[in-house]
Motif scaffolding. Structure first.
Motif, PDB file in Angstrom:
ATOM      1  N   TRP A  88      14.781  16.779  45.687  1.00 41.67           N
ATOM      2  CA  TRP A  88      14.782  15.337  45.912  1.00 41.67           C
ATOM      3  C   TRP A  88      15.247  14.606  44.653  1.00 41.67           C
ATOM      4  CZ3 TRP A  88      11.550  18.430  48.608  1.00 41.67           C
ATOM      5  CH2 TRP A  88      11.301  18.121  49.954  1.00 41.67           C
ATOM      6  N   LEU A  89      15.800  13.426  44.869  1.00 40.72           N
ATOM      7  CA  LEU A  89      16.057  12.484  43.778  1.00 40.72           C
ATOM      8  C   LEU A  89      15.184  11.263  44.034  1.00 40.72           C
ATOM      9  CD1 LEU A  89      19.470  11.534  42.176  1.00 40.72           C
ATOM     10  CD2 LEU A  89      17.637   9.869  42.437  1.00 40.72           C
ATOM     11  N   LEU A  90      14.335  10.931  43.068  1.00 43.37           N
ATOM     12  CA  LEU A  90      13.395   9.819  43.215  1.00 43.37           C
ATOM     13  C   LEU A  90      13.839   8.650  42.348  1.00 43.37           C
ATOM     14  CD1 LEU A  90      10.005  11.771  42.941  1.00 43.37           C
ATOM     15  CD2 LEU A  90      11.476  11.447  44.953  1.00 43.37           C
ATOM     16  N   GLN A 124       3.486  12.028  50.516  1.00 44.02           N
ATOM     17  CA  GLN A 124       3.893  12.982  51.552  1.00 44.02           C
ATOM     18  C   GLN A 124       3.610  14.418  51.120  1.00 44.02           C
ATOM     19  OE1 GLN A 124       8.030  12.054  52.300  1.00 44.02           O
ATOM     20  NE2 GLN A 124       7.541  10.368  53.696  1.00 44.02           N
ATOM     21  N   MET A 125       3.929  14.739  49.874  1.00 38.41           N
ATOM     22  CA  MET A 125       3.688  16.093  49.387  1.00 38.41           C
ATOM     23  C   MET A 125       2.192  16.401  49.326  1.00 38.41           C
ATOM     24  SD  MET A 125       6.371  17.876  48.865  1.00 38.41           S
ATOM     25  CE  MET A 125       8.143  17.761  48.704  1.00 38.41           C
ATOM     26  N   SER A 126       1.402  15.432  48.913  1.00 35.91           N
ATOM     27  CA  SER A 126      -0.053  15.631  48.859  1.00 35.91           C
ATOM     28  C   SER A 126      -0.626  15.879  50.249  1.00 35.91           C
ATOM     29  CB  SER A 126      -0.730  14.416  48.220  1.00 35.91           C
ATOM     30  OG  SER A 126      -0.369  14.269  46.879  1.00 35.91           O
ATOM     31  N   ALA A 127      -0.166  15.093  51.218  1.00 39.85           N
ATOM     32  CA  ALA A 127      -0.686  15.235  52.576  1.00 39.85           C
ATOM     33  C   ALA A 127      -0.348  16.597  53.171  1.00 39.85           C
ATOM     34  CB  ALA A 127      -0.128  14.114  53.455  1.00 39.85           C
ATOM     35  N   ARG A 164       3.264  18.165  39.424  1.00 40.23           N
ATOM     36  CA  ARG A 164       2.346  19.009  40.203  1.00 40.23           C
ATOM     37  C   ARG A 164       2.985  19.463  41.514  1.00 40.23           C
ATOM     38  NH1 ARG A 164      -2.332  18.475  43.565  1.00 40.23           N
ATOM     39  NH2 ARG A 164      -2.106  16.219  43.765  1.00 40.23           N
ATOM     40  N   HIS A 165       3.878  18.635  42.057  1.00 33.30           N
ATOM     41  CA  HIS A 165       4.488  18.934  43.356  1.00 33.30           C
ATOM     42  C   HIS A 165       5.920  19.421  43.237  1.00 33.30           C
ATOM     43  CE1 HIS A 165       1.118  17.595  45.789  1.00 33.30           C
ATOM     44  NE2 HIS A 165       1.035  16.490  45.082  1.00 33.30           N
ATOM     45  N   ALA A 166       6.294  19.991  42.084  1.00 33.36           N
ATOM     46  CA  ALA A 166       7.645  20.514  41.913  1.00 33.36           C
ATOM     47  C   ALA A 166       7.628  21.644  40.888  1.00 33.36           C
ATOM     48  CB  ALA A 166       8.593  19.403  41.457  1.00 33.36           C
ATOM     49  N   HIS A 167       8.594  22.534  41.018  1.00 34.83           N
ATOM     50  CA  HIS A 167       8.763  23.587  40.015  1.00 34.83           C
ATOM     51  C   HIS A 167       9.513  23.049  38.796  1.00 34.83           C
ATOM     52  CE1 HIS A 167       7.234  26.957  42.401  1.00 34.83           C
ATOM     53  NE2 HIS A 167       7.823  26.393  43.449  1.00 34.83           N
ATOM     54  N   VAL A 168      10.624  22.364  39.032  1.00 30.80           N
ATOM     55  CA  VAL A 168      11.443  21.804  37.948  1.00 30.80           C
ATOM     56  C   VAL A 168      11.575  20.308  38.155  1.00 30.80           C
ATOM     57  CG1 VAL A 168      13.690  21.831  36.784  1.00 30.80           C
ATOM     58  CG2 VAL A 168      12.756  23.948  37.737  1.00 30.80           C
ATOM     59  N   VAL A 169      11.354  19.544  37.088  1.00 31.76           N
ATOM     60  CA  VAL A 169      11.514  18.085  37.126  1.00 31.76           C
ATOM     61  C   VAL A 169      12.507  17.682  36.033  1.00 31.76           C
ATOM     62  CG1 VAL A 169      10.362  15.847  36.888  1.00 31.76           C
ATOM     63  CG2 VAL A 169       9.182  17.742  38.026  1.00 31.76           C
ATOM     64  N   VAL A 170      13.462  16.854  36.410  1.00 31.44           N
ATOM     65  CA  VAL A 170      14.457  16.313  35.470  1.00 31.44           C
ATOM     66  C   VAL A 170      14.324  14.802  35.505  1.00 31.44           C
ATOM     67  CG1 VAL A 170      16.903  16.165  34.855  1.00 31.44           C
ATOM     68  CG2 VAL A 170      16.014  18.240  35.981  1.00 31.44           C
TER      69      VAL A 170
END
Length: 415
Positions: A88-90, A124-127, A164-170
């Motif tokens: 995803w791109l946030l 959404q990821m938490s749910a 917490r909800h991703a392996h890699v964050v940029v």
């Protein structure tokens, strides 16, 4: 091959499109981030931080990078570590997410659902007790650093939840674009969040937006720190101080007729309420409404032709380019003749929401002043071809006028 994006060459859509050529520095950084993502996609957590001032091409790099990631994720090479990944791109900026989603329509590897607001993604990821492979975050300096139930974020820190909800964050980050106490970031906070994880930090330092000699950015950066330097010498970049806000608006309208995407902007020093009514900025004979809230509009504020009849705020223009920006420095931005410095009066700043969440913050007065100076930095770094300035405060008005008169006899700088 996807069809090219059909848009005006000066539009935000064109300037952010993944078909735009990157510089050597950007290409090298893109390759480094892709290698980082491939190396760490199966790790517990990893973070890549891209820093840079406004106008250094951060969003273009991020969008080009995300397109490459999604091409690999949805491509046919099953041996690529990125193949089959969920990414995803946030972006927290409502006007910017319109732009990203519009761009996605012309790229077969992108879906509108690939672009989301941070709070929506987190909830959404938490749910679902779910986890992404790679998450890219544009304008990460806008992420919340505390709970904000009004905006449906009930945890403590948005970046912590994204990690917490991703392996890699940029993430893309610029400390000089922090605009609220609820998004108050510092190095210690960031270090604490990523302790024990692989972390790489890189910086973009080439200015692409403001097509001016270095002394223009030096002047803006000094103002960002409360100092007034002599005005930049005459040059191809059109830098002017105006004595009258209406005259500045007339000039902006003329430039808009020539080039398009020229707009009036102002510090948040004039009352504005989301109540469905128009609210106006008045400075002498100048009288123009604030930007209207139009969340359903397809185009972002800077792209809509009708907004030449409005004044944009830091929230509608952050992240966007203009050809010419006419900036009104409102009553919160003053001047101390004895110290020859900008003085900030937070009591005159109408964006009270920016100052909520001060509990536990050391020296909140200084932080309020920093937030207002950051907002000025955002406003003054929008113009590609020119920057026009009008100051409301009488002492600042007089000082800028004196600097303007002193510049009139300066020799022109040749390009």
């Amino acid at each position: 091959m996807p069809d090219p994006i059909h848009c005006a060459p000066d539009s935000a859509l064109a300037r952010l499109a993944p078909t735009m050529a990157l510089t050597g520095q950007q290409e090298a950084l893109k390759a480094e981030v892709l290698a980082f993502c491939r190396a760490h996609r199966a790790d517990d957590h990893a973070l890549f931080v891209i820093e840079g001032d406004a106008g250094t091409g951060k969003s273009l790099l991020l969008n080009t990078l995300f397109t490459a990631i999604q091409q690999a994720a949805r491509g046919r090479d099953g041996h690529d570590p990125l193949h089959g990944t969920r990414n995803w791109l946030l972006v927290n900026h409502p006007e910017m997410i319109k732009l990203y989603r519009n761009i996605s329509e012309s790229r077969t590897c992108l879906r509108k659902k690939d672009f989301e607001r941070p709070t929506t993604f987190i909830n959404q990821m938490s749910a679902r007790h779910d986890r992404a492979d790679i998450v890219l975050v544009d304008e990460a300096h806008l992420l919340l650093t505390r709970s904000d139930p009004y905006n449906r974020f009930r945890q403590d820190n948005q970046l912590a939840e994204i990690i917490r909800h991703a392996h890699v964050v940029v993430i893309i980050f610029d400390a000089y674009q922090v605009l609220k106490f609820k998004s108050l970031w510092n190095d210690a906070t960031l270090r604490r969040l990523v302790a024990g994880y692989p972390v790489v930090t890189r910086r973009l330092d080439q200015q692409f937006r403001v097509h001016a000699h270095a002394d223009v950015m030096t002047w803006i950066h000094a103002l960002r720190d409360g100092r007034l330097l002599p005005l930049p010498a005459p040059q191809p970049f059109d830098f002017r101080i105006f004595d009258d806000a209406q005259a500045m608006y007339d000039a902006i309208r003329q430039r808009n007729a020539q080039y398009g995407m020229c707009r009036m902007l102002a510090t948040y020093d004039y009352p504005y309420t989301l109540n469905g009514h128009d609210h106006f900025i008045t400075e002498g004979r100048f009288h123009l409404r604030w930007d209207r809230a139009m969340p359903q509009a397809r185009l972002p504020w800077a792209e809509r032709p009708d907004t030449i009849d409005e004044v944009g705020s830091v929230y509608t223009i952050q992240g966007f380019d203009l050809n010419y920006a006419g900036v009104i420095l409102g009553p919160s931005v003053g001047y101390d003749p004895a110290a020859d410095r900008i003085v900030i009066d937070p009591s005159r700043y109408e964006d009270r929401a920016a100052f909520t969440g001060r509990d536990g913050v050391e020296n909140p007065q200084a932080v309020m002043e920093r937030i207002i100076l950051n907002s000025i930095n955002v406003l003054m770094t929008r113009g590609v071809r020119g920057l026009y300035i009008y100051a409301s405060d009488p002492r600042l008005h007089a000082r800028l006028a004196a600097l303007w008169r002193a510049r009139q006899d300066a020799p022109a700088v040749t390009s």
